[in-house]
Write a protein that holds these residues in place. Sequence first.
Motif, PDB file in Angstrom:
ATOM      1  N   LYS A 174       0.845  -1.185   0.000  1.00 51.39           N
ATOM      2  CA  LYS A 174       0.000   0.000   0.000  1.00 51.39           C
ATOM      3  C   LYS A 174       0.871   1.222   0.000  1.00 51.39           C
ATOM      4  CE  LYS A 174      -4.199  -1.792   2.204  1.00 51.39           C
ATOM      5  NZ  LYS A 174      -5.145  -1.610   3.302  1.00 51.39           N
ATOM      6  N   SER A 175       0.194   2.326  -0.306  1.00 49.12           N
ATOM      7  CA  SER A 175       0.945   3.573  -0.350  1.00 49.12           C
ATOM      8  C   SER A 175       1.121   4.122   1.075  1.00 49.12           C
ATOM      9  CB  SER A 175       0.205   4.607  -1.218  1.00 49.12           C
ATOM     10  OG  SER A 175      -1.064   4.906  -0.642  1.00 49.12           O
ATOM     11  N   GLY A 176       2.061   5.000   1.229  1.00 49.05           N
ATOM     12  CA  GLY A 176       2.317   5.596   2.554  1.00 49.05           C
ATOM     13  C   GLY A 176       1.199   6.513   2.963  1.00 49.05           C
ATOM     14  N   ALA A 177       0.449   7.088   2.005  1.00 49.76           N
ATOM     15  CA  ALA A 177      -0.650   8.010   2.356  1.00 49.76           C
ATOM     16  C   ALA A 177      -1.761   7.258   3.075  1.00 49.76           C
ATOM     17  CB  ALA A 177      -1.183   8.685   1.104  1.00 49.76           C
ATOM     18  N   GLU A 178      -2.039   6.064   2.632  1.00 53.93           N
ATOM     19  CA  GLU A 178      -3.084   5.276   3.291  1.00 53.93           C
ATOM     20  C   GLU A 178      -2.679   4.934   4.728  1.00 53.93           C
ATOM     21  OE1 GLU A 178      -3.800   1.911   0.916  1.00 53.93           O
ATOM     22  OE2 GLU A 178      -4.844   3.050  -0.679  1.00 53.93           O
TER      23      GLU A 178
END
Length: 440
Positions: A164-168
């Motif tokens: 997953k992305s770091g923003a999530e």
Amino acid sequence: MKSRLLRYTIVWSVVFAAGYFAISPVLFPRSIEAIINAPIEVVRAPIEGRISSPSIRTGQYLRHGMKIADIANERVDEKFLLEMNNNIATATADIRSLDSQSHRLEEQLQQLRELVDASNRNAIERLTSQLGQKQLDIQSQAVERDLLVEEAHRAERLADQQIKSGAEAIRALREAEIASYQVDMAREEAEELKLRIRALQQKLITDFDPSMSTLRMRENEVAERLAQKRSEREALMLSIAQYEQSAHAEKLRTERLRQVDLTAPVEGRVWQVAMTDSEFVQEGDTLIEVANCAAEVVTATVTGRVFNAISLGQDVTFVAESDRVHHQGVIVEMSGPASRVDSVRYAIRPSSNEKKEFRIAVRLHEESRDPEACGIGRTGKIVFDSRFGSQIELLTAGIKNWIDGIWMNTAQARVLDLPSSDDRSLQDPMVPARLTTVSN
């Protein structure tokens, strides 16, 4: 010879007697006159009214406390007593009214207190319900917070694995922090509810809601009015006590003014009666005068020379003229010509020619006084001790004995008449015809 001695005896006796009577006032000081006296006690009318007295007569002997008359007054003014009784009745009616008002206020106060207690219980129940609901919310929020924290940790691991992305991952972490903050806020609200419940249970707060605040204000107002009514009642009770005290004193006063029994103030004899039966007298009128025989004294007048030689408390002797009995006493009062008003009024007052003399009063000793005899008016002399003491008495006794000796030994020539020569048989041949006795 005998006539010359007789003349000498008579002349010297007259000389000694004249000298004795001339110097005896100096050698043996005594009063000019003395009389048994007693102070006068005046019985006056204590009230006005009509007097009713038994047969009291002058000279009658009275015992102390003996009833001598009574005075009745049918015109006693009872206006003040009636006023006090009216004040008592009015104050009593006011107290009954205050008691009724206080009773109603007590009922109102009791009802208000019950409403306040009921309102307080309702508030406690509401807050308790809110606390229970808040605790349930805290539990659900805590579960949701735990799930979000677990989700944030999983998202962070997936971001590390680049799944997953770091923003999530960051968004999941923030949601977990918000959920944790909400749980903390809910717990603080629950603690606040607990504090409010405890305060209501201990009645530390009264303005939880507007209705309770209004009830509390109304309760305080009624309590103040009730306290005021009680204070007014206490003031009225104090006034009634004062009225009753005044009424009692006035009742006693009117009773004394309505009927008074007169009694003898001292033990003695009636000196003067100034009242008649059924006479209307005014307050202060003289009714009778009583000679106080228990305080009997001897009053006497003395010369200025004797007055200056005596003192208060000195022992003296009173010689009664009637029986020549010597009574011992002590000087209790002295007054000179400058005295204008006597401190004591005596039964027998000094005559006009005695007012220029010095006066004394002698109280006889107890064994010399008989109150029942009450010998007022008996005269005599007050004899004072000689300044020359026993020498004068010895000299006087010597002179008296000398005079008696002269009279006894004076030539008393007597002729013894013998029987006549016609009767020689009766004559003693051993006795001379004429015998003369001559003094030594």
